[in-house]
Design a protein around this motif. Sequence first.
Motif, mmCIF file in Angstrom:
data_model
loop_
_atom_site.group_PDB
_atom_site.id
_atom_site.type_symbol
_atom_site.label_atom_id
_atom_site.label_comp_id
_atom_site.label_asym_id
_atom_site.label_seq_id
_atom_site.Cartn_x
_atom_site.Cartn_y
_atom_site.Cartn_z
ATOM 1 N N VAL A 1 7.108 4.737 2.904
ATOM 2 C CA VAL A 1 7.611 3.378 2.690
ATOM 3 C C VAL A 1 8.452 2.933 3.882
ATOM 4 O O VAL A 1 8.363 1.783 4.333
ATOM 5 C CB VAL A 1 8.424 3.307 1.388
ATOM 6 C CG1 VAL A 1 9.030 1.908 1.217
ATOM 7 C CG2 VAL A 1 7.543 3.642 0.182
ATOM 8 N N GLU A 2 9.271 3.834 4.424
ATOM 9 C CA GLU A 2 10.076 3.503 5.610
ATOM 10 C C GLU A 2 9.178 3.092 6.778
ATOM 11 O O GLU A 2 9.438 2.087 7.461
ATOM 12 C CB GLU A 2 10.931 4.701 5.998
ATOM 13 C CG GLU A 2 11.744 4.480 7.272
ATOM 14 C CD GLU A 2 12.290 5.768 7.864
ATOM 15 O OE1 GLU A 2 12.910 5.697 8.938
ATOM 16 O OE2 GLU A 2 12.063 6.840 7.261
ATOM 17 N N ASN A 3 8.099 3.847 6.998
ATOM 18 C CA ASN A 3 7.181 3.518 8.094
ATOM 19 C C ASN A 3 6.479 2.181 7.853
ATOM 20 O O ASN A 3 6.255 1.407 8.789
ATOM 21 C CB ASN A 3 6.149 4.634 8.250
ATOM 22 C CG ASN A 3 6.766 5.933 8.718
ATOM 23 O OD1 ASN A 3 7.811 5.941 9.382
ATOM 24 N ND2 ASN A 3 6.140 7.056 8.382
ATOM 25 N N ALA B 1 0.829 -1.206 0.000
ATOM 26 C CA ALA B 1 0.000 0.000 0.000
ATOM 27 C C ALA B 1 0.863 1.257 0.000
ATOM 28 O O ALA B 1 0.559 2.245 -0.679
ATOM 29 C CB ALA B 1 -0.940 -0.009 1.203
ATOM 30 N N ALA B 2 1.943 1.236 0.765
ATOM 31 C CA ALA B 2 2.834 2.397 0.809
ATOM 32 C C ALA B 2 3.569 2.574 -0.517
ATOM 33 O O ALA B 2 3.723 3.692 -1.014
ATOM 34 C CB ALA B 2 3.826 2.249 1.953
ATOM 35 N N ARG C 1 14.717 -0.674 4.854
ATOM 36 C CA ARG C 1 14.202 0.461 5.624
ATOM 37 C C ARG C 1 15.267 1.538 5.754
ATOM 38 O O ARG C 1 14.970 2.739 5.635
ATOM 39 C CB ARG C 1 13.737 -0.015 6.999
ATOM 40 C CG ARG C 1 13.253 1.107 7.896
ATOM 41 C CD ARG C 1 12.720 0.569 9.208
ATOM 42 N NE ARG C 1 13.751 -0.159 9.945
ATOM 43 C CZ ARG C 1 13.526 -0.775 11.106
ATOM 44 N NH1 ARG C 1 12.302 -0.771 11.632
ATOM 45 N NH2 ARG C 1 14.496 -1.415 11.719
ATOM 46 N N GLU C 2 16.504 1.159 5.960
ATOM 47 C CA GLU C 2 17.587 2.141 6.063
ATOM 48 C C GLU C 2 17.773 2.880 4.737
ATOM 49 O O GLU C 2 18.041 4.089 4.721
ATOM 50 C CB GLU C 2 18.873 1.446 6.476
ATOM 51 C CG GLU C 2 18.841 0.863 7.884
ATOM 52 C CD GLU C 2 20.128 0.131 8.235
ATOM 53 O OE1 GLU C 2 21.039 0.118 7.380
ATOM 54 O OE2 GLU C 2 20.207 -0.418 9.348
ATOM 55 N N ALA D 1 16.816 7.859 1.558
ATOM 56 C CA ALA D 1 16.185 8.538 0.430
ATOM 57 C C ALA D 1 15.279 9.669 0.895
ATOM 58 O O ALA D 1 15.149 10.694 0.222
ATOM 59 C CB ALA D 1 15.382 7.529 -0.383
ATOM 60 N N GLU D 2 14.688 9.504 2.077
ATOM 61 C CA GLU D 2 13.781 10.533 2.597
ATOM 62 C C GLU D 2 14.497 11.857 2.843
ATOM 63 O O GLU D 2 13.894 12.933 2.704
ATOM 64 C CB GLU D 2 13.126 10.039 3.882
ATOM 65 C CG GLU D 2 12.127 11.007 4.475
ATOM 66 C CD GLU D 2 11.530 10.506 5.777
ATOM 67 O OE1 GLU D 2 10.581 11.152 6.275
ATOM 68 O OE2 GLU D 2 12.008 9.479 6.299
#
Length: 383
Positions: A286-288, A261-262, A321-322, A327-328
Amino acid sequence: MSIPPPPGPQGPYPQGPYAPGPYAPEWGHPLGPYPRQAPVNGLAVAAFVLGVLCFVPAVGLVLGLVALAGIRKRGERGKGFAVAGCVLSSVGLALWVLTLSTGAAADFWDGFKDAARGEGTAYALEKGQCFTTPGGSLEGVTYDVDVVPCEGAHDGEVFAVFDMPGSGSYPGDHAVTEAADARCYGLVDGYVMDTWALPADVDVYYLTPTARSWLSGDREVSCLFGSTDEGASLTGSLRNDGTTLDAHQLAFLKAARVLDAALESTPESEYFEDDPIAQQSWAGRVENALTEEIGMLGAHSWPSASERQVTELVADLEAAREEFAAAEVASEADAFYEHLYQGYALIDGDTTVTARESLGLASTPPEYEESGDGGGESPGKEV
């Protein structure tokens, strides 16, 4: 020698009931035309017929009133027809208003569909059923279908059924198609939780109300799976949900859906250069989602045959996740894309495949086609 009398009657005419008179008609030729009856008013007859049928009572009432005016003006016959047509049409119009205001039309339509269940009509299709059509096509308008076992060859499989809202007039083909398109694609995951299991040549189709069926209260949309290859059929059911999956498979797919979904919530801007903030925000989502998925996978007790594979997958997801976290906060496009590609490689890498294999799930990653406008026209079918 007597002179013969001149031609013509001479002297007094004989008397009696059969004696010719001075104005006696010649045999077979009347003196003038017989008197004719006044014609019947055609509108009066039409009004009576429409009144009896109650098909379009408003039209029957108008025709009856016009006919009465014409009869008075021209001395035509048919007043009885006109009066009867007005009365019957008035009653029919009142019944139509009562029917629409009380929802009786919708009740009638529901009863019709219930009566059609099992009779081989498109109105009878239910979630989980497979069917064939006379022409083998899922395009255009259809009514007749044959429900068949999903294990054999079939043209379509129903994965969802829902009713469109609305009690007013038909919203139009475009509006109905848009509503069916958006809703049906959103319901795919409820029937096929493992989208990796969907064949590449399968797409979403739908059966929608038509302008005519809408007048009778039809609001039902049937969402279908069908082959995109012309003339091809499906074999076997595509369903994989709580009715077909075990507890471990469900746990894995529910966790994966959080991340999916993310990933699908991409911004409208396609490139980082167009809107860096939107792209960074998406990377944060996406990280969350990865954090949530890792937690869900870690909280489940996996069978011994899958425990090692899932643990290895969790390690890759933590590395992914890292990458998305980096990227964020990336301020340059090159750095953003580098972290993005690394993150994607870890999400759909070898550990994902082996974890799926250990759980008995589809292990071939789906191929996604890119389009310049972010979407495309979806095939559909109306009824």
